[in-house]
Design a protein around this motif. Structure first.
Motif, mmCIF file in Angstrom:
data_model
loop_
_atom_site.group_PDB
_atom_site.id
_atom_site.type_symbol
_atom_site.label_atom_id
_atom_site.label_comp_id
_atom_site.label_asym_id
_atom_site.label_seq_id
_atom_site.Cartn_x
_atom_site.Cartn_y
_atom_site.Cartn_z
ATOM 1 N N THR A 268 48.103 31.455 30.463
ATOM 2 C CA THR A 268 48.130 32.775 31.429
ATOM 3 C C THR A 268 48.050 33.849 30.472
ATOM 4 O O THR A 268 47.718 34.986 30.686
ATOM 5 N N ARG B 141 45.401 23.095 37.381
ATOM 6 C CA ARG B 141 45.358 24.449 38.163
ATOM 7 C C ARG B 141 45.291 25.618 37.482
ATOM 8 O O ARG B 141 44.726 26.720 37.878
ATOM 9 N N THR B 142 46.244 25.883 36.478
ATOM 10 C CA THR B 142 46.595 26.891 35.730
ATOM 11 C C THR B 142 45.322 27.101 34.960
ATOM 12 O O THR B 142 44.912 28.323 35.029
ATOM 13 N N LYS C 148 42.523 28.629 37.473
ATOM 14 C CA LYS C 148 42.621 30.140 37.545
ATOM 15 C C LYS C 148 42.443 30.975 36.429
ATOM 16 O O LYS C 148 41.794 32.142 36.854
ATOM 17 N N VAL D 182 39.972 25.354 46.236
ATOM 18 C CA VAL D 182 40.021 26.654 45.417
ATOM 19 C C VAL D 182 38.492 26.475 44.804
ATOM 20 O O VAL D 182 37.861 27.718 44.591
ATOM 21 N N THR E 110 35.672 29.533 44.859
ATOM 22 C CA THR E 110 35.357 30.226 43.861
ATOM 23 C C THR E 110 33.647 30.416 43.502
ATOM 24 O O THR E 110 33.044 31.253 43.346
#
Length: 811
Positions: free
Chosen positions: A74, A113-114, A117, A151, A155
């Motif tokens: 991130t 998931r990270t 994203k 998600v 997207t």
């Protein structure tokens, strides 16, 4: 006291959000700290690849390292735009973590998931383009859990919609369509297991389902509406997985419930909403109520009713006409559908086979296809005790059109009559059979036999309303399209007098070429009236027919065209032949001489047989001479009539050519022409034009309804096959709708006595409050507890007092 650089680095190492903020403000000043964290990220990336192969670490250690690794991903993604050279390999590294292309296995859980994203964030920062992002996310759809799948779907849909918002992004669309096509095509070689028996739940190739769902969503939003999109779903209609097939079939049929998850989610929403309403009602009963809670309860009830009505109505079940029209090679598509249906008849469930029948019938009806094996296949399902037989009858009727051979349909009509129309079945079965036969004959009347038709229309004398309506509908149909198959007394007045002119042609025959446009003079008069109003009430000059049809700007062009057409006779090789001063006369002298010669021969024969009757022969000759003179007069009258008719036809042709040749009629002109014809027919019928004018008006109104009707009415529904029936029990939604209609314009329920119908309005009385008090509170009230604790002497006193009171009331 100023801190050293080393101490600053130690503090920033443990606080990544603070370092991220400082780097965005001064990238060059904090480049060293970034490189430290980036090297840490690379080392954890290698450890992740090694651990995925060996997997020897414990779960607690793995969770801590994954959490730290996710924080570093991130952090680097957030500041990647500040150091594009150092982070140029970041997208490929994240792709390797998700798809396993870097020599290791894919990541799972929260770390995946990270990574997803952060990839989306890189796309928003325009570090990667849409094509690169979608190439990573699309293969993940069948692999990730439902929460992350939602998600990813959102997207993908949002990115494609945004890219095609202003103009079509053809490059992106081609890449994504190729990926979806590959997802569908990857499972086409699997074995067909079926959806019933031992094969249920053992099918493979589920990744194609997500491709079909993505296409369906993009089609529904209007982002994709081309033939390539339809070809993806058309390929999925033959997928070995029956769930994929069902999704593709529902796409063409227009159903909105092809996804079981969507249906389940709608039902769950309705259940949750109803539970919320009940909870609110209970709170208002046991607790304090007010106007605010009343408004909240009313709002919740309205929303619940809307959800239930929408779910019950089945919105979106209209056929998908654009998709059917964009099919490439519909004949091959229809034949493949029939082969799939016939080959896997024993391993497909009835519901799935009916879906295939419905799509095949609609394709055949839309594109006028002839898949003759379908009619021999469907015969075995035409029994009144067959499950969902109404849908099968609808599919049969929809597949028929004017190009279907009648010989193929005749056995089907016989089967319908034998199974559905006989005294041994109920009235509803007979009505459904007659309605099905009527719909088939409406599209191909020549499949009916005269003897069978005479037997079927006898059911118009039945006592059941539905049977009578169905039989009369069949009789009325053949009165219009082919009254020759009916007996003389059953044809009706209009058919017997030959007033119905829209009779169907025999199979294989085509209509004659149109000689003109009916009602064109009405349009011409309308244009003349418009020009008159535009000129201030000044009408056009008499004889200037050209000016009535064209504008002044177009008149010069037509005059030039007239000159060129006149001079073109010499260049084309034609020569003008003058007939002199005399007119060209055409006589029928040869025919007249032949008729006179025949009469003389008859006379000579009569003379040879009756030689004794000379006087009578002379009289006969005189009569024959008179007859010849009368026939000559009739021939002259006929010639004059023919010449007059020819003149009238030539005038009509001239009138037609003036408007139809000098002006290109637009669709708006034809719509105006239909309105003018309908208006003229109404005025004629109101002014006493007779039954002929009324029939013409009815025909025009029927044609207008047919033209104005929605395209979805081209296909049948179950209600048209079942016909009018006795009133059935209303559903819960229908009863609630009637209740809501009855509540409109009236106040809330309950008596108004003691509340608003007195001088000073007040709330409910103590008696009403005691009646509505919860039972547990009533059991522990003072009044009840005193009765329980009362002594025997107190009870005797109260009983005696009650007896005395009753005695006094009687007197």
């Amino acid at each position: 006291m100023v801190k050293s650089r080393a101490s600053r680095g130690i503090l920033l190492t443990s606080n990544l959000p603070q370092l991220q903020n400082l780097i965005k403000r001064d990238p060059e000043g904090y480049k060293e700290e970034f490189l430290t964290q980036y090297n840490h990220y690379l080392s954890l990336l290698k450890l992740q690849q090694v651990s995925s192969v060996t997997s020897t670490s414990t779960s607690s250690t793995t969770d801590k390292s994954n959490e730290l690794f996710g924080d570093l991903i991130t952090f680097i993604s957030q500041v990647a735009q500040c150091y594009p050279t150092e982070t140029k390999e970041l997208p490929s590294q994240l792709k390797g973590l998700l798809l396993g292309t870097e020599g290791g296995q894919t990541v799972k859980g929260d770390l995946r998931r990270t990574v997803v994203k952060n990839l989306v964030m890189l796309r928003n920062k325009e570090i990667i383009d849409s094509i690169e992002l979608l190439q990573i996310l699309l293969p993940l759809l069948p692999q990730v859990p439902s929460a992350l799948r939602g998600v990813i779907r959102h997207t993908i849909l949002t990115d494609i919609k945004t890219s095609n918002q202003k103009t079509k992004n053809h490059r992106l669309n081609r890449v994504v369509q190729s990926l979806l096509f590959g997802m569908v095509e990857s499972g086409m070689g699997a074995e067909v297991v079926g959806d019933k028996g031992k094969g249920k739940g053992k099918e493979r190739g589920g990744e194609a389902m997500w491709a079909v769902m993505m296409v369906k969503e993009l089609w529904k939003k209007g982002v994709w509406n081309d033939a390539k999109t339809v070809s993806i779903v058309a390929l999925a209609a033959f997928h070995p997985n029956t769930k994929v097939q069902s999704a593709a079939l529902h796409f063409f049929l227009g159903s909105d419930n092809e996804d079981a998850e969507d249906t389940d989610s709608d039902e769950e929403e309705i259940r949750v909403a109803r539970r919320g309403v009940k909870k609110m009602e209970h709170r208002m009963e046991v607790g304090k109520s007010g106007r605010k809670k009343d408004r909240m309860l009313a709002q919740m009830k309205r929303e619940t009713n809307k959800k239930r009505a929408k779910h019950a109505a089945g919105l979106g079940n209209t056929p998908n006409f654009p998709a059917l029209e964009l099919l490439h090679d519909p004949q091959t598509f229809g034949e493949k559908l029939y082969d799939n249906l016939h080959k896997h008849d024993k391993i497909y469930s009835l519901d799935h086979k009916i879906l295939i029948m419905q799509l095949l019938s609609r394709v055949m009806g839309t594109h006028k296809l002839c898949v003759l094996g379908f009619y021999s296949y469907i015969i075995k399902y035409l029994t009144y005790h067959q499950l969902q037989v109404t849908l099968i009858l609808v599919s049969l009727a929809q597949s028929v059109h004017e190009l279907t051979p009648p010989d193929v349909l005749t056995p089907v009509i016989r089967k319908l009559a034998q199974e559905f129309v006989h005294p041994g079945v109920g009235a509803e079965v007979i009505a459904a059979g007659l309605n099905a036969i009527r719909e088939v004959c409406r599209r191909q009347p020549w499949c009916m036999e005269e003897d069978l038709l005479s037997d079927l229309i006898e059911y118009r004398k039945s006592k059941d309303k539905g049977v009578v309506t169905a039989s009369r509908g069949l009789l009325q149909l053949f009165r219009e399209v082919n009254p020759g198959m009916l007996k003389r007394r059953e044809r009706g007045k209009a058919a017997s007098m030959g007033l119905i002119g829209n009779q169907v042609l025999a199979y294989g025959h085509s209509k004659d070429a149109a000689e003109g446009i009916e009602g064109l003079e009405l349009l011409e008069e309308h244009f003349a009236q418009m020009r008159k109003e535009a000129n201030g009430g000044v009408s056009d000059e008499e004889g200037s027919d050209v000016e009535m049809a064209v504008d002044e700007d177009d008149e010069q062009g037509w005059e030039k065209w007239d000159v060129e057409s006149d001079s073109g006779a010499e260049s084309s090789g034609w020569e003008d032949v003058s007939s002199g001063d005399e007119d060209l006369e055409i006589s029928d002298s040869d025919d007249e001489d032949d008729r006179k010669r025949d009469r003389k021969e008859k006379k000579s024969k009569k003379k040879g047989k009756n030689t004794k009757k000379d006087d009578s022969d002379d009289e006969n000759e005189d009569e024959d001479a008179k007859m010849d003179d009368e026939e000559d007069d009739e021939m002259d009258d006929a010639k004059s009539t023919v010449s007059a008719a020819t003149t009238a036809i030539s005038q009509d042709t001239k009138k037609l050519s003036l408007l139809a040749q000098q002006k290109i009629l637009t669709p708006a002109d034809f719509a105006l022409l239909n309105e003018l014809r309908l208006k003229a027919a109404k005025s004629l019928a109101e002014s006493g034009g007779g039954s002929g004018a009324k029939r013409k008006l009815a025909a025009l109104e029927a044609s207008k309804r047919h033209v104005d009707a929605d395209e979805s009415e081209r296909f049948l529904t179950e209600a048209e096959i079942l016909g009018p029936r006795k009133k059935v029990k209303a559903t819960w939604e229908e009863r609630m709708e009637l209740v809501q209609k009855g509540r409109e314009g009236r106040e809330k329920f309950g008596s108004l006595k003691g509340k608003k119908k007195k001088d000073t309005p007040s709330s409910s009385t103590n008696r009403e409050k005691a009646r509505n008090k919860p039972i547990m509170m009533a059991l522990h009230s003072n009044k009840v507890m005193q009765k329980k604790k009362a002594s025997l002497r107190d009870k005797q006193i109260k009983l005696r007092a009650a007896i005395d009171k009753q005695k006094k009331l009687k007197h």
